[in-house]
Design a protein around this motif. Structure first.
Motif, PDB file in Angstrom:
ATOM      1  N   SER A 121      20.866  34.890  21.889  1.00 25.88           N
ATOM      2  CA  SER A 121      20.580  36.265  21.488  1.00 25.88           C
ATOM      3  C   SER A 121      20.767  37.234  22.653  1.00 25.88           C
ATOM      4  CB  SER A 121      19.147  36.376  20.954  1.00 25.88           C
ATOM      5  OG  SER A 121      18.202  36.131  21.984  1.00 25.88           O
ATOM      6  N   ARG A 122      20.755  36.724  23.855  1.00 20.73           N
ATOM      7  CA  ARG A 122      20.951  37.568  25.033  1.00 20.73           C
ATOM      8  C   ARG A 122      22.290  38.315  24.944  1.00 20.73           C
ATOM      9  NH1 ARG A 122      18.355  36.970  30.131  1.00 20.73           N
ATOM     10  NH2 ARG A 122      19.281  38.432  31.598  1.00 20.73           N
ATOM     11  N   PHE A 161      25.169  39.203  13.471  1.00 16.78           N
ATOM     12  CA  PHE A 161      24.551  40.065  14.475  1.00 16.78           C
ATOM     13  C   PHE A 161      23.028  40.035  14.350  1.00 16.78           C
ATOM     14  CE2 PHE A 161      23.112  43.820  16.592  1.00 16.78           C
ATOM     15  CZ  PHE A 161      24.065  44.130  17.552  1.00 16.78           C
ATOM     16  N   PHE A 162      22.521  40.281  13.139  1.00 18.62           N
ATOM     17  CA  PHE A 162      21.071  40.380  12.956  1.00 18.62           C
ATOM     18  C   PHE A 162      20.379  39.039  13.176  1.00 18.62           C
ATOM     19  CE2 PHE A 162      21.800  44.541  11.103  1.00 18.62           C
ATOM     20  CZ  PHE A 162      20.640  45.225  11.456  1.00 18.62           C
ATOM     21  N   PHE A 163      20.990  37.941  12.751  1.00 17.96           N
ATOM     22  CA  PHE A 163      20.368  36.636  12.947  1.00 17.96           C
ATOM     23  C   PHE A 163      20.302  36.254  14.424  1.00 17.96           C
ATOM     24  CE2 PHE A 163      21.354  35.523   8.382  1.00 17.96           C
ATOM     25  CZ  PHE A 163      20.034  35.329   8.024  1.00 17.96           C
ATOM     26  N   ASN A 164      21.144  36.875  15.228  1.00 22.42           N
ATOM     27  CA  ASN A 164      21.180  36.548  16.660  1.00 22.42           C
ATOM     28  C   ASN A 164      20.638  37.694  17.517  1.00 22.42           C
ATOM     29  OD1 ASN A 164      21.875  34.694  18.757  1.00 22.42           O
ATOM     30  ND2 ASN A 164      23.661  35.923  19.254  1.00 22.42           N
ATOM     31  N   TYR A 165      19.899  38.606  16.892  1.00 16.99           N
ATOM     32  CA  TYR A 165      19.434  39.799  17.616  1.00 16.99           C
ATOM     33  C   TYR A 165      18.120  39.557  18.343  1.00 16.99           C
ATOM     34  CZ  TYR A 165      18.993  44.846  18.429  1.00 16.99           C
ATOM     35  OH  TYR A 165      18.906  46.088  19.012  1.00 16.99           O
ATOM     36  N   GLY A 185      22.659  28.584  12.055  1.00 18.18           N
ATOM     37  CA  GLY A 185      24.114  28.527  12.153  1.00 18.18           C
ATOM     38  C   GLY A 185      24.677  29.463  13.202  1.00 18.18           C
ATOM     39  N   VAL A 186      24.235  30.709  13.181  1.00 14.63           N
ATOM     40  CA  VAL A 186      24.792  31.666  14.148  1.00 14.63           C
ATOM     41  C   VAL A 186      24.228  31.414  15.548  1.00 14.63           C
ATOM     42  CG1 VAL A 186      23.077  33.496  13.788  1.00 14.63           C
ATOM     43  CG2 VAL A 186      25.380  34.088  14.543  1.00 14.63           C
TER      44      VAL A 186
END
Length: 528
Positions: free
Chosen positions: A505-506, A414-418, A150-151
């Motif tokens: 994630s960039r 934030f963490f899911f896209n880190y 989702g993220v």
């Protein structure tokens, strides 16, 4: 209005080096090289310049000279340029350039003038892109894999919008097929057990065992009583499926809205069947000679399209397979609705779909390259240094809703896209709520808090930020000040690369680096 001052500076240095090379050739110092195009890169260490060209190293063989000698010859013919304060030759033959006060000033003026639009680029040239993500089966709550997808999908959509694409966000609802039939069987068993006890009916071996199924059955019973006990099985299951799907889809929408994910459309699989679109697509494949009959079923000539084997599209009982519906859906995206490109977010375990889906399009005469895939790896939820075990089938899954009850939405996103999509993700619950700098979410939020506090204190003292035009930007002298401006200047390039590489994630990592640059500036500038 320039939107990427870094790119402008890189282009400028390439032009200056190229012109200097031509002058060196005219002076007889160097020999001509066909199609000479200087490379320009950003050094990892600012001590090696703000930009650097390694072109002299590539010229060593055709020039039959040492790279440093070539670089020096080019340097002696380089003309001044407003964006650069000086040039130098370093190392084995790198030509380094250092930004001038004018370049730093131009960055800040551009940011001020563009405001919220800063970072926007025209890379996409208004091409239309449909991004489909999450698309979880509506048979139960969304789990952590759905949360990561989702993220990732939502962030890539935002990035591509910033990069100049017209983006459409879509959730594909599998409201037909075997999993929905199994939902009906599971709800039926729990509904009967609710009134007659657990021994009244055997629960389906492959049924959905989660507590959510029991809750749905009880909810139906509370609203409608035991009327379904006396109707035929097919009618009972149909009613329970309609009830369960409506409740589950409504909950999905609520959970995703809480997660700050909104869609342009929730596309129902049943709409493809009801409209006859799947049947029409199968007929098109047959007309193109891409189907054949075997054992009463209709098969796609998959091996002719690069697949490992042929695939059944229409079963001997006349029912369509999942693959048949998927082909119709992707045809709908690219042909019926005319999107220039479609991007699917899939779990890495669905890698085989990439070949199959593209092959289905090619069989219809549609360019399979118009369909792209972003595959993302699994998530391990960590707590107290151990993996939290999950099982959707047994009902012990950690849901998105559960997670958002424990941590903030911003921390979850934030963490899911880190990490990049192709990296496994260990989601550390303890770290996500920790209020220390080793928590990247807290680190970024602290930078924002410092900025807000700084501006508030200045306002209390009657000092308001003045326009760049009225400020002496040559006063930017500290390395930390310049590093912060350079990091701000990188935003358009980060947008371009994140969109190009389909790597949302960039942007999260860039945000951490930007915060680090601000913290260094804040400390070095003695801001209190």
């Amino acid at each position: 209005m320039a939107t990427s001052l870094y790119q402008e500076a890189k282009n400028a240095l390439a032009h200056v080096v190229s012109a200097a090379f031509e002058k060196a050739v005219s002076a007889g110092v160097l020999t001509a090289v066909e199609d000479f195009a200087p490379a320009v890169e950003i050094p990892k260490d600012a001590a090696n310049g703000d930009l650097s060209s390694p072109s002299a190293l590539a010229l060593a063989k055709p020039q039959r000279k040492a790279p440093k000698q070539i670089a020096q010859a080019i340097l002696e013919h380089m003309e001044p340029y407003p964006y650069f304060s000086r040039y130098e030759v370093a190392g084995p033959g790198f030509i380094n350039a250092f930004f001038s006060a004018e370049w730093y000033a131009e960055v800040l003026k551009t940011v001020e003038k563009m405001g919220p639009k800063y970072g926007s680029i025209k890379e996409g040239r208004n091409k239309t892109v449909l991004i489909e993500f999450v698309s979880a089966n509506p048979t139960g709550p969304m789990h952590l894999g759905n949360a990561r997808g989702g993220v990732l999908g939502d962030t890539l959509a935002s990035v591509m919008e910033k990069a100049g694409y017209k983006v459409w966000r879509e959730f594909y609802v599998n409201d037909a097929g075997n999993q929905v039939a199994l939902l009906g069987q599971s709800l039926e068993a729990r509904y009967i057990q609710h009134f007659k006890g657990e021994d009244a009916v055997e629960f389906p071996e492959n049924g959905y065992h989660g507590a959510d199924i029991i809750a749905l059955a009880k909810a139906y019973a509370a609203e409608h009583g035991d009327a379904l006990l006396s109707v035929p099985e097919e009618e009972r299951r149909k009613a329970l499926i309609a009830f369960g799907l409506a409740k589950n889809i409504a909950q999905m929408k609520a959970d995703l809205a809480r997660y700050k994910v909104e869609y342009d459309q929730w596309f129902l699989e049943t709409s493809l069947h009801d409209s006859g679109y799947v049947a029409e697509t199968m007929q098109l494949l047959e007309d193109r000679g891409m189907l054949y009959e075997k054992d009463g079923a209709k098969w796609l000539k998959g091996t002719e399209l690069g697949m490992e084997k042929d695939e059944v599209l229409v079963k001997s009982n006349g029912f369509y397979t999942y693959y048949a519906v998927d082909i119709a859906y992707h045809r709908n995206k690219l042909e019926e609705r005319g999107f220039d490109k479609a991007i699917d977010f899939l779990g890495a375990d669905h890698h085989g779909h990439t070949v199959r889906f593209r092959a289905g399009l090619e069989a219809l005469g549609i360019d399979g390259k118009r369909l792209e895939f972003v595959l993302y790896q699994l998530v391990n939820l960590m707590q107290n240094g151990e993996v939290v075990r999950m099982s959707k089938r047994t009902g012990n899954a950690i849901t998105l809703s559960n997670l958002l009850d424990e941590i903030s939405v911003d921390a979850a996103r934030f963490f899911f896209n880190y990490r990049s999509c192709d990296s496994h993700l260990d989601f550390d619950l303890d770290l996500a709520v920790k209020q220390e700098s080793d928590n990247p979410v807290y680190y970024v939020q602290y930078a924002h808090a410092r900025i807000c506090t700084m501006l508030a204190k200045l306002a209390e003292e009657g000092v308001l930020p003045s326009a760049c035009e009225n400020t002496d930007l040559s006063l930017l002298a500290l390395p930390e000040e310049k590093d912060l401006v350079k990091k701000i200047a990188l935003l358009p390039e980060e947008i371009r690369l994140a969109a190009r590489d389909r790597d949302p994630s960039r942007m999260t990592r860039y945000l951490v680096e930007l915060s680090a640059a601000f913290h260094s500036f804040y400390s070095a500038g003695r801001i209190r």
